[in-house]
Design a protein around this motif. Structure first.
Motif, PDB file in Angstrom:
ATOM      1  N   PRO A 174       0.291  -1.200  -0.174  1.00 25.29           N
ATOM      2  CA  PRO A 174      -0.164  -0.037   0.513  1.00 25.29           C
ATOM      3  C   PRO A 174       0.389   1.047   0.188  1.00 25.29           C
ATOM      4  O   PRO A 174       1.762   1.122  -0.205  1.00 25.29           O
ATOM      5  CB  PRO A 174      -0.815  -0.028   1.265  1.00 25.29           C
ATOM      6  N   PRO A 175      -0.222   2.384   0.003  1.00 25.09           N
ATOM      7  CA  PRO A 175       1.371   3.777   0.159  1.00 25.09           C
ATOM      8  C   PRO A 175       1.610   3.863   1.199  1.00 25.09           C
ATOM      9  O   PRO A 175       0.764   3.353   2.069  1.00 25.09           O
ATOM     10  CB  PRO A 175       0.252   4.844  -0.522  1.00 25.09           C
ATOM     11  N   HIS A 208       5.406   7.027   0.829  1.00 27.69           N
ATOM     12  CA  HIS A 208       5.057   7.461  -0.395  1.00 27.69           C
ATOM     13  C   HIS A 208       4.728   9.116  -0.035  1.00 27.69           C
ATOM     14  O   HIS A 208       4.971  10.010  -1.228  1.00 27.69           O
ATOM     15  CB  HIS A 208       4.096   7.342  -0.762  1.00 27.69           C
ATOM     16  N   GLN A 209       4.250   9.894   1.118  1.00 25.50           N
ATOM     17  CA  GLN A 209       3.383  10.171   1.891  1.00 25.50           C
ATOM     18  C   GLN A 209       4.508  12.020   1.388  1.00 25.50           C
ATOM     19  O   GLN A 209       4.789  12.851   0.990  1.00 25.50           O
ATOM     20  CB  GLN A 209       3.136  10.686   2.800  1.00 25.50           C
ATOM     21  N   VAL A 210       5.798  11.437   2.226  1.00 23.92           N
ATOM     22  CA  VAL A 210       7.343  12.071   2.329  1.00 23.92           C
ATOM     23  C   VAL A 210       7.739  13.188   0.724  1.00 23.92           C
ATOM     24  O   VAL A 210       8.127  14.029   0.683  1.00 23.92           O
ATOM     25  CB  VAL A 210       8.477  11.857   3.004  1.00 23.92           C
ATOM     26  N   LEU A 211       7.861  11.810  -0.197  1.00 25.58           N
ATOM     27  CA  LEU A 211       8.060  11.675  -1.314  1.00 25.58           C
ATOM     28  C   LEU A 211       6.998  12.927  -2.220  1.00 25.58           C
ATOM     29  O   LEU A 211       7.831  13.355  -2.683  1.00 25.58           O
ATOM     30  CB  LEU A 211       8.467  10.908  -2.632  1.00 25.58           C
ATOM     31  N   LEU A 212       5.965  13.144  -2.222  1.00 26.07           N
ATOM     32  CA  LEU A 212       4.995  13.491  -2.997  1.00 26.07           C
ATOM     33  C   LEU A 212       5.090  14.401  -2.373  1.00 26.07           C
ATOM     34  O   LEU A 212       5.099  15.830  -2.895  1.00 26.07           O
ATOM     35  CB  LEU A 212       3.711  13.164  -2.821  1.00 26.07           C
ATOM     36  N   SER A 219      -4.502   9.222   6.666  1.00 24.82           N
ATOM     37  CA  SER A 219      -5.427   9.147   5.821  1.00 24.82           C
ATOM     38  C   SER A 219      -6.360   8.246   4.912  1.00 24.82           C
ATOM     39  O   SER A 219      -7.600   7.986   4.988  1.00 24.82           O
ATOM     40  CB  SER A 219      -5.227  10.203   5.323  1.00 24.82           C
ATOM     41  N   LEU A 220      -5.174   6.774   5.039  1.00 20.11           N
ATOM     42  CA  LEU A 220      -5.622   5.870   4.330  1.00 20.11           C
ATOM     43  C   LEU A 220      -6.796   4.811   5.251  1.00 20.11           C
ATOM     44  O   LEU A 220      -6.860   4.248   4.786  1.00 20.11           O
ATOM     45  CB  LEU A 220      -4.172   5.110   3.271  1.00 20.11           C
ATOM     46  N   LEU A 230      -6.861   3.981  -3.127  1.00 18.89           N
ATOM     47  CA  LEU A 230      -5.841   4.633  -2.022  1.00 18.89           C
ATOM     48  C   LEU A 230      -5.115   5.557  -2.324  1.00 18.89           C
ATOM     49  O   LEU A 230      -4.740   6.560  -1.318  1.00 18.89           O
ATOM     50  CB  LEU A 230      -4.760   3.098  -1.285  1.00 18.89           C
ATOM     51  N   LEU A 231      -3.984   5.620  -3.281  1.00 18.75           N
ATOM     52  CA  LEU A 231      -3.574   6.691  -3.636  1.00 18.75           C
ATOM     53  C   LEU A 231      -3.996   8.229  -4.147  1.00 18.75           C
ATOM     54  O   LEU A 231      -3.808   9.270  -3.120  1.00 18.75           O
ATOM     55  CB  LEU A 231      -2.366   6.299  -4.839  1.00 18.75           C
ATOM     56  N   GLY A 232      -5.331   7.703  -4.008  1.00 19.57           N
ATOM     57  CA  GLY A 232      -5.896   8.993  -4.595  1.00 19.57           C
ATOM     58  C   GLY A 232      -6.254   9.686  -3.644  1.00 19.57           C
ATOM     59  O   GLY A 232      -6.302  10.764  -3.592  1.00 19.57           O
TER      60      GLY A 232
END
Length: 211
Positions: free
Chosen positions: A22-23, A27-31, A182-183, A63-65
């Motif tokens: 999953p994300p 992933h959050q830090v990178l985005l 949030s996920l 999930l990514l959305g």
């Protein structure tokens, strides 16, 4: 978000595809880092031909959305129509949707050694700037940059430090503390990745803080 042609004078476009399986907080830090570095960032969930996935592409895209919505930056969009197992196909779609834009294809340092084996790798490198995001625990291997440049790559190293949290490790040992808050409701609702135990999720969220 829906697709469409975008004007050519809006600066480089960062493209980040991920299996999102999953994300993670990584992933959050990178985005969040990418939107500080580029005027526009597009992300999507994709199937990795070298992996077996723990959830369907539709679920991973949702999930990514949700993560993109939670970040809430207008410079970041979820563009699932770019999804393909092959980077060359994604770049062709991006070039059609954003004609004239400089495309920056983002990968983690853990994936950099695999790039020379990608389908039509020289065509991929010809169509974009390759941006490598350093991941904790995955230093660039000696000679990797030289090999990519020898294939025609224009390579930049991003000034980010992505945490070592890995989706593969989470699939084996569920740890809600490594999942963006949030996920968690979606994961709980669909009982994905072994995170469907409400007591596990409540325990984690009660001790977590925003990244």
């Amino acid at each position: 978000m829906s697709g469409g042609v975008v004007k050519a004078d809006e600066g480089p476009l960062a493209l980040f595809g991920t299996s999102a399986d999953p994300p993670t907080r990584g992933h959050q830090v990178l985005l969040e880092g990418l939107v500080q570095s580029y005027p526009e960032v597009a992300t999507w969930a994709s199937d990795n031909p070298l992996k077996q996935h723990g959830a369907s592409l539709e679920q991973r895209s949702a999930l990514l959305g949700q993560l993109v919505a939670a970040i809430g930056n207008p410079r970041l969009s979820h563009r699932q129509e770019l999804s393909s197992p092959w980077a060359i196909s994604t770049l062709q779609r991006a070039a059609a949707a954003w004609p004239g834009r400089e495309l920056v294809f983002v990968v983690g340092s853990d994936l950099a050694p695999q790039i020379p084996s990608w389908k039509q790798v020289e065509a991929v490198l010809d169509r974009c700037v390759l941006a490598i995001a350093p991941r904790a625990g995955w230093p660039l291997q000696p000679g990797c940059l030289e090999q990519l440049e020898g294939l025609g790559g224009r390579v930049v190293i991003l000034g980010l430090q992505v945490p070592a949290s890995a989706s593969s490790a989470l699939r084996q040992n569920p740890d809600p503390s490594q999942i963006p808050a949030s996920l968690l409701p979606l994961l709980l609702e669909h009982n994905l990745y072994g995170l469907g135990d409400p007591s596990l999720t409540r325990h984690s969220t009660s001790h977590s803080t925003s990244p």
